[in-house]
Scaffold this motif. Structure first.
Motif, PDB file in Angstrom:
ATOM      1  N   TRP A 138     -15.260 -10.062   2.794  1.00 17.01           N
ATOM      2  CA  TRP A 138     -14.756  -8.699   2.886  1.00 17.01           C
ATOM      3  C   TRP A 138     -13.651  -8.434   1.872  1.00 17.01           C
ATOM      4  O   TRP A 138     -13.532  -7.319   1.352  1.00 17.01           O
ATOM      5  CB  TRP A 138     -14.282  -8.379   4.298  1.00 17.01           C
ATOM      6  CG  TRP A 138     -15.430  -8.144   5.232  1.00 17.01           C
ATOM      7  CD1 TRP A 138     -15.735  -8.878   6.351  1.00 17.01           C
ATOM      8  CD2 TRP A 138     -16.435  -7.140   5.126  1.00 17.01           C
ATOM      9  NE1 TRP A 138     -16.868  -8.379   6.942  1.00 17.01           N
ATOM     10  CE2 TRP A 138     -17.325  -7.310   6.203  1.00 17.01           C
ATOM     11  CE3 TRP A 138     -16.689  -6.119   4.227  1.00 17.01           C
ATOM     12  CZ2 TRP A 138     -18.422  -6.489   6.416  1.00 17.01           C
ATOM     13  CZ3 TRP A 138     -17.787  -5.301   4.434  1.00 17.01           C
ATOM     14  CH2 TRP A 138     -18.640  -5.494   5.515  1.00 17.01           C
ATOM     15  N   ALA A 139     -12.828  -9.422   1.586  1.00 15.46           N
ATOM     16  CA  ALA A 139     -11.786  -9.241   0.570  1.00 15.46           C
ATOM     17  C   ALA A 139     -12.422  -9.026  -0.804  1.00 15.46           C
ATOM     18  O   ALA A 139     -11.977  -8.174  -1.582  1.00 15.46           O
ATOM     19  CB  ALA A 139     -10.848 -10.441   0.553  1.00 15.46           C
ATOM     20  N   SER A 181     -15.430  -7.805  -1.289  1.00 16.84           N
ATOM     21  CA  SER A 181     -16.064  -6.493  -1.210  1.00 16.84           C
ATOM     22  C   SER A 181     -15.050  -5.383  -1.485  1.00 16.84           C
ATOM     23  O   SER A 181     -15.341  -4.426  -2.196  1.00 16.84           O
ATOM     24  CB  SER A 181     -16.696  -6.312   0.172  1.00 16.84           C
ATOM     25  OG  SER A 181     -17.293  -5.050   0.281  1.00 16.84           O
ATOM     26  N   TRP A 182     -13.847  -5.527  -0.938  1.00 20.66           N
ATOM     27  CA  TRP A 182     -12.784  -4.542  -1.171  1.00 20.66           C
ATOM     28  C   TRP A 182     -12.407  -4.517  -2.655  1.00 20.66           C
ATOM     29  O   TRP A 182     -12.274  -3.449  -3.257  1.00 20.66           O
ATOM     30  CB  TRP A 182     -11.561  -4.848  -0.313  1.00 20.66           C
ATOM     31  CG  TRP A 182     -10.414  -3.953  -0.644  1.00 20.66           C
ATOM     32  CD1 TRP A 182      -9.291  -4.284  -1.339  1.00 20.66           C
ATOM     33  CD2 TRP A 182     -10.265  -2.565  -0.317  1.00 20.66           C
ATOM     34  NE1 TRP A 182      -8.463  -3.200  -1.474  1.00 20.66           N
ATOM     35  CE2 TRP A 182      -9.054  -2.123  -0.851  1.00 20.66           C
ATOM     36  CE3 TRP A 182     -11.061  -1.665   0.367  1.00 20.66           C
ATOM     37  CZ2 TRP A 182      -8.589  -0.813  -0.719  1.00 20.66           C
ATOM     38  CZ3 TRP A 182     -10.601  -0.352   0.498  1.00 20.66           C
ATOM     39  CH2 TRP A 182      -9.381   0.055  -0.033  1.00 20.66           C
ATOM     40  N   GLN A 204     -14.392  -6.112  10.415  1.00 24.32           N
ATOM     41  CA  GLN A 204     -13.422  -6.941   9.699  1.00 24.32           C
ATOM     42  C   GLN A 204     -12.176  -7.092  10.560  1.00 24.32           C
ATOM     43  O   GLN A 204     -11.794  -6.153  11.246  1.00 24.32           O
ATOM     44  CB  GLN A 204     -12.983  -6.262   8.400  1.00 24.32           C
ATOM     45  CG  GLN A 204     -14.063  -5.769   7.533  1.00 24.32           C
ATOM     46  CD  GLN A 204     -13.556  -4.728   6.531  1.00 24.32           C
ATOM     47  OE1 GLN A 204     -12.414  -4.294   6.566  1.00 24.32           O
ATOM     48  NE2 GLN A 204     -14.432  -4.324   5.640  1.00 24.32           N
ATOM     49  N   LYS A 215     -10.905  -0.517  -6.935  1.00 26.81           N
ATOM     50  CA  LYS A 215     -11.901  -1.486  -7.387  1.00 26.81           C
ATOM     51  C   LYS A 215     -11.633  -1.930  -8.825  1.00 26.81           C
ATOM     52  O   LYS A 215     -11.068  -1.192  -9.628  1.00 26.81           O
ATOM     53  CB  LYS A 215     -13.305  -0.949  -7.221  1.00 26.81           C
ATOM     54  CG  LYS A 215     -13.634   0.277  -8.020  1.00 26.81           C
ATOM     55  CD  LYS A 215     -15.045   0.735  -7.674  1.00 26.81           C
ATOM     56  CE  LYS A 215     -15.288   2.125  -8.214  1.00 26.81           C
ATOM     57  NZ  LYS A 215     -16.545   2.646  -7.763  1.00 26.81           N
ATOM     58  N   SER A 271       0.851  -1.187   0.000  1.00 24.98           N
ATOM     59  CA  SER A 271       0.000   0.000   0.000  1.00 24.98           C
ATOM     60  C   SER A 271       0.885   1.234   0.000  1.00 24.98           C
ATOM     61  O   SER A 271       2.048   1.187   0.383  1.00 24.98           O
ATOM     62  CB  SER A 271      -0.899  -0.004   1.227  1.00 24.98           C
ATOM     63  OG  SER A 271      -0.104   0.093   2.394  1.00 24.98           O
ATOM     64  N   ASN A 283     -15.386  -2.837  -4.506  1.00 24.90           N
ATOM     65  CA  ASN A 283     -15.842  -1.495  -4.146  1.00 24.90           C
ATOM     66  C   ASN A 283     -14.782  -0.586  -3.534  1.00 24.90           C
ATOM     67  O   ASN A 283     -15.067   0.576  -3.264  1.00 24.90           O
ATOM     68  CB  ASN A 283     -16.996  -1.597  -3.139  1.00 24.90           C
ATOM     69  CG  ASN A 283     -18.096  -2.488  -3.638  1.00 24.90           C
ATOM     70  OD1 ASN A 283     -18.599  -2.295  -4.730  1.00 24.90           O
ATOM     71  ND2 ASN A 283     -18.466  -3.477  -2.837  1.00 24.90           N
ATOM     72  N   GLY A 284     -13.601  -1.077  -3.273  1.00 26.98           N
ATOM     73  CA  GLY A 284     -12.579  -0.302  -2.561  1.00 26.98           C
ATOM     74  C   GLY A 284     -11.881   0.722  -3.421  1.00 26.98           C
ATOM     75  O   GLY A 284     -12.262   0.998  -4.562  1.00 26.98           O
ATOM     76  N   LYS A 285     -10.828   1.281  -2.869  1.00 26.28           N
ATOM     77  CA  LYS A 285     -10.052   2.339  -3.504  1.00 26.28           C
ATOM     78  C   LYS A 285      -9.559   1.943  -4.899  1.00 26.28           C
ATOM     79  O   LYS A 285      -9.513   2.754  -5.809  1.00 26.28           O
ATOM     80  CB  LYS A 285      -8.877   2.684  -2.588  1.00 26.28           C
ATOM     81  CG  LYS A 285      -8.023   3.818  -3.023  1.00 26.28           C
ATOM     82  CD  LYS A 285      -6.979   4.088  -1.944  1.00 26.28           C
ATOM     83  CE  LYS A 285      -5.885   4.991  -2.421  1.00 26.28           C
ATOM     84  NZ  LYS A 285      -4.835   5.133  -1.419  1.00 26.28           N
ATOM     85  N   TYR A 307      -2.391  -5.737   2.492  1.00 24.20           N
ATOM     86  CA  TYR A 307      -3.565  -5.921   3.347  1.00 24.20           C
ATOM     87  C   TYR A 307      -4.347  -7.193   3.039  1.00 24.20           C
ATOM     88  O   TYR A 307      -4.543  -7.534   1.873  1.00 24.20           O
ATOM     89  CB  TYR A 307      -4.500  -4.705   3.228  1.00 24.20           C
ATOM     90  CG  TYR A 307      -4.009  -3.533   4.027  1.00 24.20           C
ATOM     91  CD1 TYR A 307      -4.624  -3.185   5.214  1.00 24.20           C
ATOM     92  CD2 TYR A 307      -2.912  -2.784   3.617  1.00 24.20           C
ATOM     93  CE1 TYR A 307      -4.186  -2.113   5.970  1.00 24.20           C
ATOM     94  CE2 TYR A 307      -2.456  -1.712   4.364  1.00 24.20           C
ATOM     95  CZ  TYR A 307      -3.097  -1.381   5.540  1.00 24.20           C
ATOM     96  OH  TYR A 307      -2.649  -0.328   6.286  1.00 24.20           O
ATOM     97  N   GLN A 356      -8.406  -7.221   9.979  1.00 24.22           N
ATOM     98  CA  GLN A 356      -7.453  -6.960   8.907  1.00 24.22           C
ATOM     99  C   GLN A 356      -6.034  -7.221   9.386  1.00 24.22           C
ATOM    100  O   GLN A 356      -5.701  -6.958  10.544  1.00 24.22           O
ATOM    101  CB  GLN A 356      -7.572  -5.522   8.416  1.00 24.22           C
ATOM    102  CG  GLN A 356      -8.885  -5.234   7.735  1.00 24.22           C
ATOM    103  CD  GLN A 356      -8.934  -3.839   7.140  1.00 24.22           C
ATOM    104  OE1 GLN A 356      -7.963  -3.089   7.135  1.00 24.22           O
ATOM    105  NE2 GLN A 356     -10.100  -3.489   6.615  1.00 24.22           N
TER     106      GLN A 356
END
Length: 178
Positions: free
Chosen positions: A56-57, A59-60, A159, A67, A36, A63-65, A48, A161
């Motif tokens: 959740w992984a 989902s990241w 979550q 995506k 990161s 939809n995450g930074k 990460y 992490q």
């Protein structure tokens, strides 16, 4: 088990890393992970993972930074000596974090309005690396909770992490579609 035995014991878990299919294949072939960026405010610089949670992984990745349209997860196994594992769910590590954060502010090393948790964790990791090459911090763990009023339960939207600082502790098992 006394504290020394505990620190010598091993912590292990399955962990998922959300990314694109292209990145996952490159990581699996080369064994090289992209850390990161330094401005990360959560657990500092590193790679990460979501502990024991593919959902959740995914989902990241979706939809995450960073995506992606073609999200996958790398299912991995992480194994680490507890003495090199900065586990913020443990009160001793958490107290170290808080006292270091307060000292950095008090000594004006980092200004109060500019400080973030990632900077504090990276500072602690540097201290451990310099003072004790025998016990460098190889990973950091914490629980992240999100408030979501649409969540249909009293349980938190949380979550676990892990931010891996030394990628040698990661064993890739397989790539899975989201």
């Amino acid at each position: 088990m006394d504290e020394n035995d505990f620190l010598e014991s091993t912590y292990s878990c399955f962990a998922w890393h959300g990314t694109s299919e292209i990145n996952a294949n490159n990581i699996k072939q080369s064994g090289e992970w992209k850390e990161s960026s330094p401005e990360t405010k959560w657990l500092g610089k590193g790679v990460y993972f979501m502990e024991n949670n593919k959902f959740w992984a995914c989902s990241w990745a979706k939809n995450g930074k960073h995506k992606t349209d073609n999200p996958v997860v790398l299912k991995t196994f992480i194994e680490i000596k507890r003495k090199s594992f900065f586990d913020m769910t443990n009160d001793k590590w958490y107290k170290l974090f808080l006292s270091t954060r307060n000292n950095l502010i008090k000594r004006n090393i980092i200004k109060k309005d500019e400080i973030n948790d990632g900077h504090v964790i990276d500072y602690i990791c540097k201290i451990f690396d310099k003072s004790s090459s025998k016990y460098p911090i190889k990973a950091v763990k914490n629980i992240r909770c999100y408030k979501n009023n649409n969540f249909p339960s009293n349980f938190s939207n949380s979550q676990i992490q892990i931010c891996v600082k030394d990628t040698n502790i990661i064993k890739i098992i397989k790539i899975e579609k989201c």
